[in-house]
Motif scaffolding. Structure first.
Motif, short mmCIF file in Angstrom:
data_model
loop_
_atom_site.label_atom_id
_atom_site.label_comp_id
_atom_site.label_asym_id
_atom_site.label_seq_id
_atom_site.Cartn_x
_atom_site.Cartn_y
_atom_site.Cartn_z
N THR A 106 -17.47 -3.44 18.38
CA THR A 106 -16.62 -2.33 17.99
C THR A 106 -16.30 -2.45 16.50
OG1 THR A 106 -15.63 -2.36 20.20
CG2 THR A 106 -14.49 -1.10 18.51
N PRO A 107 -16.55 -1.41 15.70
CA PRO A 107 -16.39 -1.53 14.24
C PRO A 107 -14.95 -1.44 13.78
CG PRO A 107 -17.20 0.66 14.79
CD PRO A 107 -17.13 -0.11 16.09
N LEU A 108 -14.41 -2.53 13.29
CA LEU A 108 -13.09 -2.57 12.67
C LEU A 108 -13.23 -3.01 11.22
CD1 LEU A 108 -10.82 -4.31 15.37
CD2 LEU A 108 -11.11 -1.86 14.95
N ILE A 109 -12.50 -2.35 10.33
CA ILE A 109 -12.49 -2.70 8.91
C ILE A 109 -11.13 -3.34 8.62
CG2 ILE A 109 -12.91 -1.89 6.57
CD1 ILE A 109 -15.17 -1.18 8.49
N VAL A 110 -11.07 -4.64 8.52
CA VAL A 110 -9.81 -5.36 8.36
C VAL A 110 -9.57 -5.59 6.87
CG1 VAL A 110 -8.52 -7.44 8.93
CG2 VAL A 110 -10.12 -6.47 10.59
N GLU A 150 -10.74 -5.27 -16.72
CA GLU A 150 -11.91 -5.93 -17.30
C GLU A 150 -13.13 -5.87 -16.38
OE1 GLU A 150 -10.71 -9.84 -18.29
OE2 GLU A 150 -9.27 -9.21 -19.82
N VAL A 151 -12.95 -5.39 -15.16
CA VAL A 151 -14.05 -5.29 -14.20
C VAL A 151 -14.36 -3.82 -13.95
CG1 VAL A 151 -14.76 -5.76 -11.82
CG2 VAL A 151 -13.49 -7.48 -13.11
N ASN A 152 -15.63 -3.50 -13.93
CA ASN A 152 -16.07 -2.14 -13.65
C ASN A 152 -15.57 -1.72 -12.26
OD1 ASN A 152 -17.53 0.19 -12.98
ND2 ASN A 152 -19.35 -0.48 -14.11
N PRO A 153 -14.86 -0.60 -12.14
CA PRO A 153 -14.31 -0.19 -10.84
C PRO A 153 -15.39 0.14 -9.82
CG PRO A 153 -14.05 1.57 -12.44
CD PRO A 153 -14.50 0.36 -13.20
N ALA A 154 -16.63 0.31 -10.27
CA ALA A 154 -17.73 0.51 -9.32
C ALA A 154 -17.85 -0.69 -8.38
CB ALA A 154 -19.04 0.74 -10.06
N PHE A 155 -17.37 -1.84 -8.83
CA PHE A 155 -17.37 -3.04 -7.99
C PHE A 155 -16.56 -2.81 -6.72
CE2 PHE A 155 -15.08 -7.28 -7.42
CZ PHE A 155 -16.06 -7.80 -6.58
N VAL A 156 -15.44 -2.10 -6.84
CA VAL A 156 -14.61 -1.81 -5.66
C VAL A 156 -15.37 -0.92 -4.69
CG1 VAL A 156 -12.45 -0.78 -4.86
CG2 VAL A 156 -12.51 -2.03 -7.04
N LEU A 157 -15.99 0.14 -5.22
CA LEU A 157 -16.71 1.09 -4.37
C LEU A 157 -17.90 0.43 -3.68
CD1 LEU A 157 -16.73 4.22 -6.71
CD2 LEU A 157 -15.13 3.70 -4.87
N SER A 158 -18.68 -0.33 -4.42
CA SER A 158 -19.86 -0.95 -3.81
C SER A 158 -19.47 -2.00 -2.80
CB SER A 158 -20.75 -1.55 -4.91
OG SER A 158 -20.08 -2.59 -5.59
N THR A 159 -18.32 -2.64 -3.00
CA THR A 159 -17.84 -3.62 -2.01
C THR A 159 -17.45 -2.93 -0.71
OG1 THR A 159 -17.04 -5.09 -3.76
CG2 THR A 159 -16.09 -5.39 -1.56
N ILE A 160 -16.75 -1.82 -0.82
CA ILE A 160 -16.39 -1.05 0.38
C ILE A 160 -17.64 -0.53 1.07
CG2 ILE A 160 -15.22 1.03 1.21
CD1 ILE A 160 -13.30 -1.21 0.47
N ASP A 161 -18.63 -0.11 0.29
CA ASP A 161 -19.87 0.43 0.87
C ASP A 161 -20.59 -0.61 1.72
OD1 ASP A 161 -19.42 2.86 -0.36
OD2 ASP A 161 -20.64 2.39 -2.11
N VAL A 162 -20.74 -1.81 1.20
CA VAL A 162 -21.45 -2.84 1.97
C VAL A 162 -20.61 -3.29 3.16
CG1 VAL A 162 -20.63 -4.86 0.66
CG2 VAL A 162 -22.88 -4.91 1.77
N LEU A 163 -19.29 -3.28 2.99
CA LEU A 163 -18.39 -3.66 4.07
C LEU A 163 -18.58 -2.74 5.29
CD1 LEU A 163 -15.93 -5.73 4.38
CD2 LEU A 163 -14.49 -3.74 4.01
#
Length: 619
Positions: A106-110, A150-163
Motif C-alpha cells: 500500500t503506497p504511503l508517503i511518510v 544555495e541549493v537549486n530548488p529543483a532538488f526538492v522537486l526531483s526528490t519528491i518525484d523519485v519518492l
C-alpha cells in the motif's frame, strides 16, 4: 519568464518555499490526501497546506492512529497518501502502519520533520535517530537537508518525484520515507517579516520557470514492465519438464485442477479468473478476502474452512493434479493445511514480487497482473466439459448449505457470536463494504459468509495485528465515500479506542460492531489449561463500551436478541452518523459455536462423500 499558472504564495523564508514546492509536486503526482498530526518541527510543511487547496487535509493528534487512517485511505483509493509528523517518538508511532503498508503493498508517503544536524546526538529536546527507523519495511528512503538558497530548488522537486515513483512502482508498491531537517525559526512565514529580510522567492524559483508554467511533475517516471510472460509459458514448461508437457494445453488437458483465490485481487482480476475457471471447468475456493468479489457462482465451493480438512474431502480432492493460486495471503488454516499436503503442480500468480508460499510447495511462480495473465493464458487452452468429479463437488453445496443453516442462530434466539456473521451475510447491502478485524472476527466471517451477492472486504492481513483496525476502517470509509461496516473484537477496539475521534471527520458513516467477550476468545483454539489461559492469555478486562460511545458522540446499541441486532444494524446503515453496536457474550462462546458447526459439517461430509465413493465404485 512566463507567468505561473498557479498563484504563488508570498514566501518570507526558504523553508516555506521548499515546503510549498514539495506539497505542490505531491499533488501533481496524484497525492490528494495528506494526513497530519500537530507538531512544531513540521510547521513549515503544515503551514503551506493552505496554499495547496486541492489536497484534502486530515488532522488527528495520535500518530499511530493517523498512520492507520492513511493506510485505509490508500487501500480504498488505490492512490498514494502522504503523512506529515513532527520529530521524535511521533515518527516511531508510525511503524505499525508502515509495516502493514509494506506487507500489503500500500503506497504511503511518510514525511517526517527532523532537527537540524547540530541538534542531533547532543541531548536536544525531541531529537532521535529518525533515518532508518522503519528498517526493512520501506520501498525507498531519503533525506532532505535544511532548506537553503544555495541549493537549486529543483532538488526538492526531483526528490519528491523519485519518492512517489518508488511508492507507486509497477512491480511493487509500498511505503517510502522522506526525513526532512528544519532549522528555527519554524513559524517565520506567519509573522511580520523583518525589515532586513532579503529572501526573494523570485530569485530562488528562477530555475523552475518551466515547472511554474506547467501542471506536470518536474520529472516524469515511466516504467515498462512485462507482467504477463504468457508468451514464455510453453517454453518454461518444456524446460522444467512439467508432466513432459510441450504446451500449456497439453499440461491442462484431461486433468483435474483447483483454483484458489487469495488477497490483493481486484474485481477485474476476479472476473477474469472466473472466466478461466469456467474454461477449465475447475472448482474455485476463495479466501474470505476475495470471495465477496465473486458473488454467486456455480464453480465456487463456499465455507471451505468448515469442510476442507475432512479426510473424505481430502481423498476426493486427491485427484487434483494442478492448483492455480491467484493473489497473496490466505487465512483459513484448513486451506493452508490442504495446500501443505498437496503434492501436485502448484502455480502462484500474483502481481507482487513477494514470496507467498508458507508451505514451500509452489513450483511455478508468475509475477503478473492476474486479469491480463488469465486473458492471455486462456488463449492457449481448449474449452473443457464438466466432469463427474466436479459435479460431485458442486452438488455438495446443497447439503452443506442445509447443514450450516440448521446450526446458525435464528432471529428469535438470544444474541451470540455467530449471529454477527449471519446478520452481516443477510443484511450487508449488495456491493456493501465490510472491514474485518483480525483474530476471531475474520474467522467467524470466513466460516459463515459463503456465497451471496457481491460485496467487498478490507482487512489488515499483512502483519495481522489487532492494532489500528478502527483507524484503518475509518480511512477506508473516508476514501470510498461510502458507508463501511467494521466487525472487530473487544481487545482490538480497546487497542485503538482514541481513533473513535476520527469518526467525527467522516463524510460517510462507519458502523462499528464489536464482539465483546471480555478478552481474547481466540485462545480457546489453542491447547492451554483453563487457568493458564485466564491468567496469561485472555486479558479479561470487564469493560463495556457504552461510555466510550457517549464520550465520542456516537449512537450506541446493545442488542440482546438476534432480531434486535438485525433491527439495530439496519437502522445504523440508514443513519448519516457512525454507530457503535456492542455484542456481549461469554469468552468461550465463539469457539464453542464454531466447533459445533464443524462437527455438523463433518457428519455431512461423511454421508456425502462416502456415497460418492460408493457410486464411483459401483460404476
Amino acid at each position: 519568464m512566463q507567468q505561473p499558472i498557479m498563484r504563488l504564495p508570498s514566501f518570507n523564508s526558504i523553508s516555506a518555499c521548499w515546503a510549498w514546492l514539495a506539497l505542490q509536486e505531491l499533488y501533481r503526482l496524484g497525492v490528494e490526501h495528506v494526513c497530519m498530526a500537530p507538531g512544531s518541527r513540521s510547521a513549515p510543511l503544515v503551514l503551506q497546506l493552505q496554499h495547496v487547496p486541492q489536497v484534502k487535509v486530515h488532522v488527528h493528534p495520535d500518530e499511530r492512529g493517523l498512520g492507520f487512517f492513511a493506510l485505509g485511505l490508500a487501500k480504498a483509493t488505490g492512490q498514494p497518501v502522504a503523512i506529515i509528523t513532527t520529530s521524535g517518538t511521533a515518527v516511531a508511532n508510525l511503524l505499525p502502519a508502515v509495516v502493514e503498508a509494506a506487507m500489503t503493498h500500500t503506497p504511503l508517503i511518510v514525511l517526517t520533520a527532523d532537527r537540524p544536524p547540530e541538534l542531533l546526538g547532543c541531548g536536544a529536546n525531541q531529537a532521535i535517530q529518525q533515518p532508518g527507523i522503519f528498517g526493512a519495511y520501506l520501498q525507498y528512503e531519503t533525506q532532505l537537508p535544511v532548506p537553503t538558497v544555495e541549493v537549486n530548488p529543483a532538488f526538492v522537486l526531483s526528490t519528491i518525484d523519485v519518492l512517489v515513483s518508488q511508492a507507486m512502482s509497477s512491480s511493487q508498491q509500498g511505503p517510502v520515507h522522506l526525513n526532512w531537517s528544519f532549522r528555527e525559526p519554524l513559524y517565520e512565514d506567519v509573522t511580520d517579516s523583518s525589515a532586513d529580510n532579503t529572501f526573494s522567492a523570485d530569485v530562488v524559483l528562477q530555475p523552475l520557470s518551466r515547472w511554474l508554467t506547467s501542471t506536470q511533475p518536474y520529472t516524469q517516471y515511466t516504467q515498462c514492465f512485462n507482467k504477463t510472460l504468457c508468451d514464455e509459458i510453453s517454453g518454461v514448461l518444456e524446460s522444467r519438464e512439467v508432466e513432459s508437457a510441450a504446451s500449456a494445453e497439453q499440461m491442462m488437458s484431461n486433468q483435474y485442477g483447483l483454483v484458489v483465490l487469495g488477497a490483493g485481487l481486484t474485481s477485474a482480476d476476479v472476473a477474469a479468473i472466473m472466466v478461466l475457471a469456467e474454461h477449465l471447468q475447475w472448482p474455485v475456493i476463495a479466501d474470505v478476502q476475495a470471495i465477496g468479489l465473486i458473488g454467486e457462482h456455480p464453480l465456487l465451493l463456499p465455507q471451505h474452512s468448515l469442510w476442507l480438512g475432512h479426510p473424505a474431502v481430502k481423498d476426493w480432492l486427491g485427484q487434483t493434479s494442478v492448483v492455480f493460486q491467484f493473489g497473496t495471503h490466505l487465512i483459513a488454516k484448513a486451506l493452508l493445511n490442504y495446500l501443505q499436503q498437496y503434492e501436485g503442480n502448484y502455480w502462484l500468480i500474483a502481481s507482487s514480487l513477494d514470496r507467498h508460499d508458507p508451505n514451500h510447495r509452489v513450483n511455478f511462480c508468475v509475477q503478473a497482473l492476474p486479469e491480463v495473465w488469465c486473458k492471455q493464458f486462456i488463449q492457449q487452452l481448449l474449452p473443457r466439459t464438466p466432469s463427474s468429479w466436479l459435479n460431485t463437488l458442486q452438488q455438495f453445496r446443497e447439503p452443506l448449505a442445509r447443514t450450516v443453516l440448521q446450526q446458525l442462530p435464528q432471529e428469535d434466539d438470544l444474541i451470540s457470536a455467530l449471529a454477527i456473521p449471519v446478520i452481516l451475510k443477510d443484511d450487508l447491502p449488495e456491493s456493501g463494504i465490510l472491514f474485518a478485524g483480525n483474530s476471531m472476527a475474520i474467522r467467524l466471517l470466513d466460516a459463515v459468509m459463503g456465497s451471496r451477492p457481491t460485496w467487498q472486504l478490507f482487512a489488515n492481513r499483512g502483519a495481522s495485528g489487532i492494532d489500528g483496525l478502527l483507524a484503518t476502517a475509518a480511512g477506508v470509509a473516508q476514501g470510498l465515500g461510502k458507508p463501511v461496516t467494521l466487525f472487530l473484537g473487544d481487545l482490538s477496539l480497546l487497542h485503538d479506542l482514541n481513533s473513535l475521534l476520527l469518526l467525527k471527520q467522516l463524510n460517510s458513516p462507519l458502523v462499528v460492531i464489536v464482539l465483546n467477550d471480555d478478552g481474547g476468545g481466540i485462545f480457546h483454539h489453542f491447547p492451554l489449561m483453563q487457568q493458564v489461559r485466564q491468567d496469561y492469555f485472555t486479558a479479561a478486562h470487564g469493560v463495556r463500551f457504552q461510555a466510550a460511545a457517549k464520550l465520542f458522540s456516537m449512537d450506541y446499541c446493545n442488542p440482546k436478541r438476534v432480531a434486535d441486532f438485525k433491527h439495530d444494524y439496519q437502522a445504523a446503515l440508514n443513519r448519516k452518523t457512525s454507530t457503535l453496536i456492542e455484542i456481549n457474550t461469554v469468552n468461550e462462546q465463539a469457539y464453542q459455536q464454531l466447533q459445533i458447526l464443524r462437527k455438523s459439517v463433518e457428519a455431512c461430509c461423511n454421508r456425502w462423500f462416502n456415497q460418492a465413493d460408493s457410486n464411483v465404485t459401483a460404476k
